[in-house]
Design a protein around this motif. Structure first.
Motif, PDB file in Angstrom:
ATOM      1  N   GLU A  26       0.647  -1.284   0.135  1.00  0.00           N
ATOM      2  CA  GLU A  26       0.076  -0.046  -0.263  1.00  0.00           C
ATOM      3  C   GLU A  26       0.845   0.864  -0.112  1.00  0.00           C
ATOM      4  OE1 GLU A  26      -3.611   0.198   2.304  1.00  0.00           O
ATOM      5  OE2 GLU A  26      -2.543   0.902   3.464  1.00  0.00           O
ATOM      6  N   LEU A  27       0.372   2.595  -0.518  1.00  0.00           N
ATOM      7  CA  LEU A  27       1.804   3.631  -1.072  1.00  0.00           C
ATOM      8  C   LEU A  27       1.198   4.231   0.662  1.00  0.00           C
ATOM      9  CD1 LEU A  27       0.850   4.288  -4.698  1.00  0.00           C
ATOM     10  CD2 LEU A  27       3.044   4.192  -3.507  1.00  0.00           C
ATOM     11  N   PRO A  28       1.842   4.856   0.526  1.00  0.00           N
ATOM     12  CA  PRO A  28       1.579   6.413   1.914  1.00  0.00           C
ATOM     13  C   PRO A  28       0.243   7.080   1.714  1.00  0.00           C
ATOM     14  CG  PRO A  28       3.869   6.282   0.856  1.00  0.00           C
ATOM     15  CD  PRO A  28       3.200   5.531   0.427  1.00  0.00           C
ATOM     16  N   GLN A  29      -0.615   7.168   2.851  1.00  0.00           N
ATOM     17  CA  GLN A  29      -1.926   7.509   2.672  1.00  0.00           C
ATOM     18  C   GLN A  29      -1.411   9.478   2.909  1.00  0.00           C
ATOM     19  OE1 GLN A  29      -4.865   6.955   4.082  1.00  0.00           O
ATOM     20  NE2 GLN A  29      -5.846   9.356   3.207  1.00  0.00           N
ATOM     21  N   LEU A  40      10.054   2.385  -6.561  1.00  0.00           N
ATOM     22  CA  LEU A  40       9.573   3.382  -5.383  1.00  0.00           C
ATOM     23  C   LEU A  40      10.424   3.062  -3.974  1.00  0.00           C
ATOM     24  CD1 LEU A  40       6.037   4.979  -5.475  1.00  0.00           C
ATOM     25  CD2 LEU A  40       8.319   5.534  -6.767  1.00  0.00           C
ATOM     26  N   TRP A  41      11.545   4.075  -3.322  1.00  0.00           N
ATOM     27  CA  TRP A  41      11.924   3.676  -1.980  1.00  0.00           C
ATOM     28  C   TRP A  41      11.537   3.856  -0.655  1.00  0.00           C
ATOM     29  CZ3 TRP A  41      17.891   2.304  -3.557  1.00  0.00           C
ATOM     30  CH2 TRP A  41      17.791   1.758  -3.984  1.00  0.00           C
ATOM     31  N   LEU A  42      11.044   3.496  -0.045  1.00  0.00           N
ATOM     32  CA  LEU A  42      10.652   4.835   0.893  1.00  0.00           C
ATOM     33  C   LEU A  42      11.573   4.505   1.908  1.00  0.00           C
ATOM     34  CD1 LEU A  42       6.582   2.968   1.243  1.00  0.00           C
ATOM     35  CD2 LEU A  42       7.608   4.537  -0.423  1.00  0.00           C
ATOM     36  N   HIS A  43      11.217   6.357   2.360  1.00  0.00           N
ATOM     37  CA  HIS A  43      12.001   6.392   3.765  1.00  0.00           C
ATOM     38  C   HIS A  43      11.769   5.645   4.927  1.00  0.00           C
ATOM     39  CE1 HIS A  43      14.760   9.635   3.090  1.00  0.00           C
ATOM     40  NE2 HIS A  43      13.736  10.575   2.949  1.00  0.00           N
ATOM     41  N   PRO A  44      12.108   4.324   5.921  1.00  0.00           N
ATOM     42  CA  PRO A  44      11.976   3.183   6.439  1.00  0.00           C
ATOM     43  C   PRO A  44      10.798   4.683   8.197  1.00  0.00           C
ATOM     44  CG  PRO A  44      14.087   3.119   6.125  1.00  0.00           C
ATOM     45  CD  PRO A  44      13.910   4.390   5.352  1.00  0.00           C
ATOM     46  N   THR A  45      10.965   5.443   8.339  1.00  0.00           N
ATOM     47  CA  THR A  45      10.569   5.614   9.274  1.00  0.00           C
ATOM     48  C   THR A  45       9.371   6.379   9.016  1.00  0.00           C
ATOM     49  OG1 THR A  45      12.217   7.520   9.139  1.00  0.00           O
ATOM     50  CG2 THR A  45      12.809   5.748  10.744  1.00  0.00           C
ATOM     51  N   LYS A  51       7.997   8.970   3.692  1.00  0.00           N
ATOM     52  CA  LYS A  51       7.572   9.653   2.492  1.00  0.00           C
ATOM     53  C   LYS A  51       8.802   8.387   1.416  1.00  0.00           C
ATOM     54  CE  LYS A  51       7.887  14.008   4.638  1.00  0.00           C
ATOM     55  NZ  LYS A  51       8.367  15.443   4.957  1.00  0.00           N
ATOM     56  N   ILE A  52       8.378   9.351  -0.234  1.00  0.00           N
ATOM     57  CA  ILE A  52       9.161   8.224  -1.064  1.00  0.00           C
ATOM     58  C   ILE A  52      10.666   9.109  -1.385  1.00  0.00           C
ATOM     59  CG2 ILE A  52       9.375   8.302  -3.245  1.00  0.00           C
ATOM     60  CD1 ILE A  52       6.033   8.327  -3.750  1.00  0.00           C
ATOM     61  N   ALA A  53      11.719   8.477  -1.104  1.00  0.00           N
ATOM     62  CA  ALA A  53      12.770   8.221  -1.460  1.00  0.00           C
ATOM     63  C   ALA A  53      13.451   8.934  -2.668  1.00  0.00           C
ATOM     64  CB  ALA A  53      13.731   7.830  -0.805  1.00  0.00           C
ATOM     65  N   MET A  54      12.995   7.706  -3.365  1.00  0.00           N
ATOM     66  CA  MET A  54      13.271   7.416  -4.435  1.00  0.00           C
ATOM     67  C   MET A  54      12.808   7.020  -5.431  1.00  0.00           C
ATOM     68  SD  MET A  54      17.647   6.953  -4.625  1.00  0.00           S
ATOM     69  CE  MET A  54      18.828   7.687  -3.068  1.00  0.00           C
ATOM     70  N   ALA A  55      12.471   7.535  -6.647  1.00  0.00           N
ATOM     71  CA  ALA A  55      11.520   7.209  -7.835  1.00  0.00           C
ATOM     72  C   ALA A  55      12.536   6.923  -9.092  1.00  0.00           C
ATOM     73  CB  ALA A  55      10.388   8.215  -7.617  1.00  0.00           C
ATOM     74  N   PHE A  56      11.801   5.736  -9.426  1.00  0.00           N
ATOM     75  CA  PHE A  56      12.369   4.688 -10.417  1.00  0.00           C
ATOM     76  C   PHE A  56      11.936   4.248 -12.389  1.00  0.00           C
ATOM     77  CE2 PHE A  56      14.687   3.903  -6.658  1.00  0.00           C
ATOM     78  CZ  PHE A  56      16.346   3.763  -6.958  1.00  0.00           C
ATOM     79  N   GLU A  57      11.977   4.814 -12.895  1.00  0.00           N
ATOM     80  CA  GLU A  57      11.372   4.541 -13.909  1.00  0.00           C
ATOM     81  C   GLU A  57      11.831   4.052 -14.992  1.00  0.00           C
ATOM     82  OE1 GLU A  57       8.393   4.654 -15.176  1.00  0.00           O
ATOM     83  OE2 GLU A  57       7.392   5.398 -13.677  1.00  0.00           O
TER      84      GLU A  57
END
Length: 428
Positions: free
Chosen positions: A303-306, A323-328, A331-337
């Motif tokens: 599930e994506l962040p609220q 997508l890489w999310l911040h562990p705490t 939030k989205i840290a990095m987005a890759f296409e």
């Protein structure tokens, strides 16, 4: 593609069809108008769903007897005389080892994929492509008898197929169809569709009617003379279908290679993100792709962040490859296409939706990942005026070669974002 309809039939041919429709013992009245025939469509569809599920869950077993497939085919074989013996093609013949879907797991999965595709799709092109993809697997003993399964899924697209129907087709059209070959079935199907289009007033959109007509000719109920026969150039029909199948196979190989390469890069980015401690999101339409011994979405967030789920562009953002999310913070840290062979436009639009739609993710870093040979193309497209707003995102480029060369070292010794930025190049 369908053939152009044949020329209008002679009065004698019309009379033959009308005679067939009024004959109480012919298939039109004894089977096609039979009330129970329609009831079986839904139950057979449910049964094929069960076959697919059992194969995927690896509970299908290694024999026809007692399998979910036997239940489905038995229901078809009970469809009066036109389907008598429909189960023979699916019976396990151990000495010949056919049909080879009971002991060969890869063939079994290919058969399940074929059924699942045909259960889910709705167009003629998709059904024909599924047939060609199955034929390309060259599964011993698994031929056009499968059309009897497809008929109950797509009765206006795929006619039934058996010895009597083929014999009737050959007699009526002066053809030379061989029973066990998919290309011959496809050519026969196109000719039947064309003939049916000419005679729809007397037949039906449901191809069971024209199949029943040919069945009764092939089983000897009606004899075909020169006045009734339709002359066709069968060799030309078959040659065209062979060409279409060859072209489709070539396109399928190219698409498969692209999909595999795209999935491979997504898998590398997934594993790398997990190794660096990031929760990872895989694009919604790619989660189920086979990768390694499982699926691409295995071990990833579901599930994506609220903050993203609340915006109108959520469905678009959910299609960003990785997508890489911040562990705490989440939030989205990095987005890759990953842009293996397609235009970068759609990927850029998704990144813009993320950047503009969720301001609190302003600290995200954006990457285009593409083959080394595409770097110049990516830069040229990125320099277009249409992408002027995108430059504010400071999108970076990562070549496949750099990712392949350094990913293991980054996974072992990398430190979050810095390690990825070290192998990326700015596009501005």
């Amino acid at each position: 593609m369908n053939l152009e309809p044949t020329a209008p039939t002679s009065h004698e041919q019309q009379l033959l069809i009308e005679q067939w429709k009024t004959d109480p013992a012919a298939t039109y009245r004894s089977w096609f108008l039979w009330e129970e025939r329609l009831k079986n469509f839904r139950s057979i569809r449910r049964g094929l769903h069960a076959v697919v599920k059992e194969i995927r869950d690896d509970t299908f077993g290694s024999a026809y007897r007692g399998s979910s497939l036997e239940t489905v085919v038995h229901s078809i074989a009970e469809q009066r005389q036109i389907f008598k013996g429909a189960d023979h093609a699916f019976l396990w013949k151990p000495k010949l080892r056919i049909p080879d879907i009971y002991e060969d797991r890869s063939n079994q999965l290919a058969f399940a994929k074929f059924l699942d595709t045909c259960l889910c799709c709705g167009t003629e092109a998709e059904v024909v492509e599924a047939v060609r993809a199955l034929d390309a697997q060259q599964i011993k003993g698994l031929g056009p008898a499968c059309a009897n399964l497809l008929y109950f899924l797509h009765p206006t697209i795929t006619p039934p197929n058996n010895t009597a129907i083929v014999k009737g087709f050959n007699a009526f059209f002066g053809a030379n169809v061989k029973l066990g070959r998919w290309n011959e079935y496809l050519a026969m199907r196109e000719r039947m569709l064309a003939f049916n289009a000419t005679h729809r007033k007397w037949l039906s959109n449901d191809l069971g009617a024209v199949a029943g007509f040919l069945f009764d000719i092939g089983s000897g109920r009606y004899s075909i003379g020169a006045a009734n026969a339709v002359s066709v150039d069968w060799e030309a029909d078959l040659a065209r279908v062979h060409e279409e199948s060859a072209a489709a196979h070539k396109a399928r190989l190219a698409a498969s290679e692209n999909d595999q390469n795209h999935t491979q890069i997504q898998g590398w980015l997934r594993d790398l993100g997990v190794s660096l401690g990031f929760p990872v999101w895989i694009a919604n339409n790619d989660k189920g792709r086979p990768y390694g011994n499982g699926r691409l979405g295995d071990g990833c967030v579901t599930e994506l962040p609220q903050a993203i789920r609340a915006i109108s562009a959520c469905d678009t953002i959910a299609l960003i490859d990785v997508l890489w999310l911040h562990p705490t913070s989440g939030k989205i840290a990095m987005a890759f296409e990953v842009e293996h062979s397609t235009s970068i436009y759609s990927g850029i639009v998704r990144m813009l939706d993320l950047a503009l739609g969720v301001p609190e993710h302003d600290g995200s870093t954006y990457f285009l990942v593409a083959p080394d040979a595409r770097e110049a193309d990516v830069r040229a497209q990125f320099a277009r005026p249409a992408f002027s707003r995108v430059k504010e995102l400071d999108v970076r480029y990562i070549g496949y070669g750099e990712l392949s060369k350094h990913r293991e070292a980054i996974a072992r010794f990398g430190n979050g974002e810095k390690a990825i930025l070290a192998i990326a190049k700015s596009l501005t």
